[in-house]
Design a protein around this motif. Structure first.
Motif, PDB file in Angstrom:
ATOM      1  N   VAL A   1       0.844  -1.191   0.000  1.00  0.00           N
ATOM      2  CA  VAL A   1       0.000   0.000   0.000  1.00  0.00           C
ATOM      3  C   VAL A   1       0.882   1.246   0.000  1.00  0.00           C
ATOM      4  N   ASP A   2       0.314   2.333  -0.442  1.00  0.00           N
ATOM      5  CA  ASP A   2       1.020   3.609  -0.523  1.00  0.00           C
ATOM      6  C   ASP A   2       0.574   4.474   0.656  1.00  0.00           C
ATOM      7  N   GLY A   3       1.425   4.611   1.668  1.00  0.00           N
ATOM      8  CA  GLY A   3       1.128   5.492   2.792  1.00  0.00           C
ATOM      9  C   GLY A   3       0.874   4.755   4.088  1.00  0.00           C
ATOM     10  N   VAL A   4       1.284   5.401   5.177  1.00  0.00           N
ATOM     11  CA  VAL A   4       1.174   4.783   6.506  1.00  0.00           C
ATOM     12  C   VAL A   4      -0.276   4.680   6.964  1.00  0.00           C
ATOM     13  N   ALA A   5      -1.056   5.717   6.783  1.00  0.00           N
ATOM     14  CA  ALA A   5      -2.465   5.662   7.202  1.00  0.00           C
ATOM     15  C   ALA A   5      -3.202   4.544   6.474  1.00  0.00           C
ATOM     16  N   ALA A   6      -2.959   4.414   5.179  1.00  0.00           N
ATOM     17  CA  ALA A   6      -3.592   3.343   4.403  1.00  0.00           C
ATOM     18  C   ALA A   6      -3.115   1.974   4.875  1.00  0.00           C
ATOM     19  N   ALA A   7      -1.837   1.873   5.240  1.00  0.00           N
ATOM     20  CA  ALA A   7      -1.295   0.598   5.728  1.00  0.00           C
ATOM     21  C   ALA A   7      -1.944   0.198   7.048  1.00  0.00           C
ATOM     22  N   VAL A   8      -2.096   1.152   7.956  1.00  0.00           N
ATOM     23  CA  VAL A   8      -2.734   0.845   9.246  1.00  0.00           C
ATOM     24  C   VAL A   8      -4.190   0.441   9.029  1.00  0.00           C
ATOM     25  N   GLU A   9      -4.892   1.159   8.179  1.00  0.00           N
ATOM     26  CA  GLU A   9      -6.291   0.823   7.893  1.00  0.00           C
ATOM     27  C   GLU A   9      -6.404  -0.582   7.302  1.00  0.00           C
ATOM     28  N   ARG A  10      -5.559  -0.898   6.336  1.00  0.00           N
ATOM     29  CA  ARG A  10      -5.591  -2.226   5.699  1.00  0.00           C
ATOM     30  C   ARG A  10      -5.200  -3.317   6.694  1.00  0.00           C
ATOM     31  N   ALA A  11      -4.161  -3.054   7.500  1.00  0.00           N
ATOM     32  CA  ALA A  11      -3.711  -4.048   8.485  1.00  0.00           C
ATOM     33  C   ALA A  11      -4.788  -4.315   9.533  1.00  0.00           C
ATOM     34  N   LYS A  12      -5.494  -3.277   9.968  1.00  0.00           N
ATOM     35  CA  LYS A  12      -6.588  -3.467  10.936  1.00  0.00           C
ATOM     36  C   LYS A  12      -7.692  -4.343  10.341  1.00  0.00           C
ATOM     37  N   ALA A  13      -8.008  -4.120   9.069  1.00  0.00           N
ATOM     38  CA  ALA A  13      -9.032  -4.938   8.407  1.00  0.00           C
ATOM     39  C   ALA A  13      -8.598  -6.397   8.339  1.00  0.00           C
ATOM     40  N   ILE A  14      -7.326  -6.628   8.055  1.00  0.00           N
ATOM     41  CA  ILE A  14      -6.798  -7.993   8.003  1.00  0.00           C
ATOM     42  C   ILE A  14      -6.774  -8.623   9.388  1.00  0.00           C
ATOM     43  N   ALA A  15      -6.357  -7.854  10.397  1.00  0.00           N
ATOM     44  CA  ALA A  15      -6.160  -8.380  11.752  1.00  0.00           C
ATOM     45  C   ALA A  15      -7.459  -8.685  12.483  1.00  0.00           C
ATOM     46  N   GLY A  16      -8.525  -8.009  12.148  1.00  0.00           N
ATOM     47  CA  GLY A  16      -9.775  -8.221  12.872  1.00  0.00           C
ATOM     48  C   GLY A  16      -9.628  -7.812  14.329  1.00  0.00           C
ATOM     49  N   ASP A  17      -9.858  -8.756  15.254  1.00  0.00           N
ATOM     50  CA  ASP A  17      -9.763  -8.478  16.686  1.00  0.00           C
ATOM     51  C   ASP A  17      -8.345  -8.589  17.231  1.00  0.00           C
ATOM     52  N   LYS A  18      -7.391  -8.991  16.403  1.00  0.00           N
ATOM     53  CA  LYS A  18      -6.013  -9.137  16.860  1.00  0.00           C
ATOM     54  C   LYS A  18      -5.239  -7.832  16.699  1.00  0.00           C
TER      55      LYS A  18
END
Length: 195
Positions: free
Chosen positions: A110-127
């Motif tokens: 992904v391009d950008g830290v905010a986008a990376a955190v948003e995408r990672a949260k979606a992948i991680a779910g409750d983790k």
């Protein structure tokens, strides 16, 4: 929902690597005991002391996604698409590798830290989401996206190298008092970010 945290192993004088990106003695604590901590990457072996095993398991078993910068990703050759944390990796980059889909099918670019955190949260779910790159950590902290700073502080002085933190946008950032675990060859510190 899990937390967004960073974790780096750091020298006593604040460096996460030497000027040439090599780690020197930083990872000695990963081999300083006789307690095996399993991970999905067969090329990586952890044998730590009891206290460090508890810390390491907490940092890996609760991770639903890991964020890395392109520099670390390239140095580690994408961990062979099997990061030792056992979670999918999100890489912050303006230009993904041309062969990314074939070589690293479980990695997201992904391009950008905010986008990376948003995408990672979606992948991680409750983790939890763990950030494993200094520059990405600094940017996430400046954006107010980081919940906790974790440091495995090791007894070595580099004198120079790549710092965990350098110039912080917005000035001083206060952290709460740390949770502290004394391990063999590492002092493990977890600082909640003060809001």
């Amino acid at each position: 929902m899990g937390k967004v945290l960073s974790h780096m192993t750091m020298s006593l004088d604040g460096f996460i690597a030497q000027p040439d990106d090599s780690i020197g003695e930083l990872f000695e604590w990963y081999e300083a005991g006789d307690v095996a901590v399993d991970n999905p990457n067969e090329t990586v072996r952890f044998a730590v002391d009891d206290a460090s095993a508890t810390v390491l398991r907490d940092l890996t078993e609760n991770v639903g996604a890991l964020i890395a910068g392109r520099r670390l990703f390239d140095i580690a050759d994408g961990w062979g698409d099997k990061h030792p944390a056992g979670s999918p990796v999100v890489v912050v980059t303006h230009q993904p590798p041309a062969d990314a889909a074939e070589r690293w099918p479980t990695t997201t670019f992904v391009d950008g830290v905010a986008a990376a955190v948003e995408r990672a949260k979606a992948i991680a779910g409750d983790k939890d989401v763990t950030i494993a790159s200094a520059n990405v950590t600094q940017q996430a902290l400046a954006l107010g996206l980081l919940d906790e700073v974790c440091v495995s502080l090791v007894p070595v002085l580099f004198g120079e190298g790549i710092p965990y933190f350098s110039v912080l946008g917005g000035g001083h950032q206060l952290l709460e008092d740390p949770a502290v675990v004394q391990g063999r060859r590492a002092l493990h510190l977890r600082y909640p970010v003060r809001r």
